[in-house]
Scaffold this motif. Sequence first.
Motif, PDB file in Angstrom:
ATOM      1  N   ARG A 117       0.817  -1.215   0.000  1.00  8.86           N
ATOM      2  CA  ARG A 117       0.000   0.000   0.000  1.00  8.86           C
ATOM      3  C   ARG A 117       0.848   1.261   0.000  1.00  8.86           C
ATOM      4  O   ARG A 117       0.554   2.224  -0.697  1.00  8.86           O
ATOM      5  N   VAL A 118       1.920   1.275   0.789  1.00  7.53           N
ATOM      6  CA  VAL A 118       2.729   2.486   0.884  1.00  7.53           C
ATOM      7  C   VAL A 118       3.566   2.702  -0.378  1.00  7.53           C
ATOM      8  O   VAL A 118       3.852   3.834  -0.760  1.00  7.53           O
ATOM      9  N   MET A 119       3.934   1.604  -1.064  1.00  5.35           N
ATOM     10  CA  MET A 119       4.784   1.730  -2.248  1.00  5.35           C
ATOM     11  C   MET A 119       3.986   1.903  -3.536  1.00  5.35           C
ATOM     12  O   MET A 119       4.521   2.404  -4.537  1.00  5.35           O
ATOM     13  N   GLY A 120       2.722   1.495  -3.542  1.00  2.00           N
ATOM     14  CA  GLY A 120       1.918   1.640  -4.748  1.00  2.00           C
ATOM     15  C   GLY A 120       2.487   0.838  -5.910  1.00  2.00           C
ATOM     16  O   GLY A 120       2.934  -0.305  -5.751  1.00  2.00           O
ATOM     17  N   LYS A 121       2.522   1.446  -7.090  1.00  2.86           N
ATOM     18  CA  LYS A 121       3.001   0.758  -8.291  1.00  2.86           C
ATOM     19  C   LYS A 121       4.465   0.363  -8.185  1.00  2.86           C
ATOM     20  O   LYS A 121       4.904  -0.599  -8.834  1.00  2.86           O
ATOM     21  N   ASP A 122       5.237   1.091  -7.390  1.00  3.95           N
ATOM     22  CA  ASP A 122       6.658   0.761  -7.244  1.00  3.95           C
ATOM     23  C   ASP A 122       6.865  -0.630  -6.655  1.00  3.95           C
ATOM     24  O   ASP A 122       7.921  -1.250  -6.868  1.00  3.95           O
ATOM     25  N   TYR A 170       5.690  -3.342  -7.551  1.00  2.00           N
ATOM     26  CA  TYR A 170       5.817  -4.328  -8.617  1.00  2.00           C
ATOM     27  C   TYR A 170       7.136  -4.207  -9.380  1.00  2.00           C
ATOM     28  O   TYR A 170       7.419  -5.030 -10.258  1.00  2.00           O
ATOM     29  N   ARG A 171       7.944  -3.207  -9.029  1.00  2.00           N
ATOM     30  CA  ARG A 171       9.289  -3.094  -9.595  1.00  2.00           C
ATOM     31  C   ARG A 171      10.292  -3.922  -8.805  1.00  2.00           C
ATOM     32  O   ARG A 171      11.409  -4.161  -9.265  1.00  2.00           O
ATOM     33  N   LEU A 172       9.905  -4.351  -7.600  1.00  2.00           N
ATOM     34  CA  LEU A 172      10.772  -5.203  -6.815  1.00  2.00           C
ATOM     35  C   LEU A 172      10.950  -6.563  -7.483  1.00  2.00           C
ATOM     36  O   LEU A 172      10.094  -7.007  -8.251  1.00  2.00           O
ATOM     37  N   HIS A 173      12.061  -7.225  -7.183  1.00  2.00           N
ATOM     38  CA  HIS A 173      12.242  -8.606  -7.642  1.00  2.00           C
ATOM     39  C   HIS A 173      11.034  -9.426  -7.177  1.00  2.00           C
ATOM     40  O   HIS A 173      10.541  -9.232  -6.057  1.00  2.00           O
ATOM     41  N   PRO A 174      10.524 -10.342  -8.000  1.00  2.00           N
ATOM     42  CA  PRO A 174       9.338 -11.123  -7.621  1.00  2.00           C
ATOM     43  C   PRO A 174       9.453 -11.809  -6.259  1.00  2.00           C
ATOM     44  O   PRO A 174       8.466 -11.911  -5.524  1.00  2.00           O
ATOM     45  N   MET A 175      10.651 -12.255  -5.895  1.00  2.00           N
ATOM     46  CA  MET A 175      10.800 -12.913  -4.599  1.00  2.00           C
ATOM     47  C   MET A 175      10.744 -11.903  -3.449  1.00  2.00           C
ATOM     48  O   MET A 175      10.341 -12.257  -2.330  1.00  2.00           O
ATOM     49  N   LEU A 176      11.117 -10.673  -3.700  1.00  2.00           N
ATOM     50  CA  LEU A 176      10.943  -9.634  -2.688  1.00  2.00           C
ATOM     51  C   LEU A 176       9.472  -9.261  -2.560  1.00  2.00           C
ATOM     52  O   LEU A 176       8.997  -8.941  -1.463  1.00  2.00           O
ATOM     53  N   GLN A 177       8.741  -9.307  -3.669  1.00  2.00           N
ATOM     54  CA  GLN A 177       7.301  -9.071  -3.581  1.00  2.00           C
ATOM     55  C   GLN A 177       6.653 -10.131  -2.699  1.00  2.00           C
ATOM     56  O   GLN A 177       5.799  -9.813  -1.856  1.00  2.00           O
ATOM     57  N   VAL A 195      12.708   1.556  -4.393  1.00  2.00           N
ATOM     58  CA  VAL A 195      13.226   0.445  -5.184  1.00  2.00           C
ATOM     59  C   VAL A 195      14.494   0.903  -5.891  1.00  2.00           C
ATOM     60  O   VAL A 195      14.523   1.974  -6.504  1.00  2.00           O
ATOM     61  N   THR A 196      15.561   0.090  -5.805  1.00  2.00           N
ATOM     62  CA  THR A 196      16.818   0.442  -6.457  1.00  2.00           C
ATOM     63  C   THR A 196      16.814  -0.067  -7.900  1.00  2.00           C
ATOM     64  O   THR A 196      15.919  -0.796  -8.327  1.00  2.00           O
ATOM     65  N   ALA A 197      17.868   0.302  -8.635  1.00  2.24           N
ATOM     66  CA  ALA A 197      18.001  -0.140 -10.021  1.00  2.24           C
ATOM     67  C   ALA A 197      18.152  -1.657 -10.106  1.00  2.24           C
ATOM     68  O   ALA A 197      17.861  -2.257 -11.145  1.00  2.24           O
ATOM     69  N   GLU A 198      18.596  -2.302  -9.009  1.00  3.65           N
ATOM     70  CA  GLU A 198      18.766  -3.761  -8.989  1.00  3.65           C
ATOM     71  C   GLU A 198      17.497  -4.476  -8.535  1.00  3.65           C
ATOM     72  O   GLU A 198      17.533  -5.661  -8.253  1.00  3.65           O
ATOM     73  N   ARG A 199      16.388  -3.739  -8.449  1.00  6.49           N
ATOM     74  CA  ARG A 199      15.104  -4.275  -7.988  1.00  6.49           C
ATOM     75  C   ARG A 199      15.164  -4.693  -6.516  1.00  6.49           C
ATOM     76  O   ARG A 199      14.428  -5.560  -6.064  1.00  6.49           O
TER      77      ARG A 199
END
Length: 204
Positions: A6-11, A13-20, A132-136
């Motif tokens: 909720r706090v990150m919103g669309k960002d 989904y930029r995380l690595h899938p395992m971090l999601q 989210v960093t450039a490395e996801r």
Amino acid sequence: MSIYKRVMGKDFYRLHPMLQKRYEIQRGMPFTGTGMMESIKGGPKWLFPLFWTGVKFKLLFPEHGENIPFKIVNTPETGRNGEEQIRWERTFYFGTKKRYFNALMSLDSERNIIKDYLGEPRLFYSDLSLDVTAERALKITSKRQRLVLGRLEIPLPTLFQGLATVTEKYVEEKDAYSIHVIVRNPLIGTLFSYEGEFTADDIS
């Protein structure tokens, strides 16, 4: 939906899938992990009385070293006011000694930040921002802080703050999460840090 999504919103989904998966922590979906901290370091020795006080609050500790076994448990809870909370229990095993770095997080939807109460019982409060960093990877940064004395919360001047930066990423080659935490004071420098890896016990 987790407080982190909720706090990150669309960002989010930029995380690595395992971090999601790692941060999809909500009712009925706790996270546990075990691993090894490659290095744990503390601040100057004259601050050891502060670290010993931290032991009583499950917040800081004077021990340091290399290759320290580690366990993390993130448990979703509901506060007295119905607020969704995530309890963070981080345990470090120094031989027969257990040391902790615990916190209770919740969402401030009006300011769109994570509220972080540190210690058990609560001793410090921090606003947290998530990026989210450039490395996801996920980067968590502490902002405004307060000293918590029961129901009284006292804003801390910048020179008395311990500002944390947490970077967590997923290392596909090792099928593990990498974590680096550093807590700094503007005047003293590094107060506390640890880095290492852990694997999830309950997700894949």
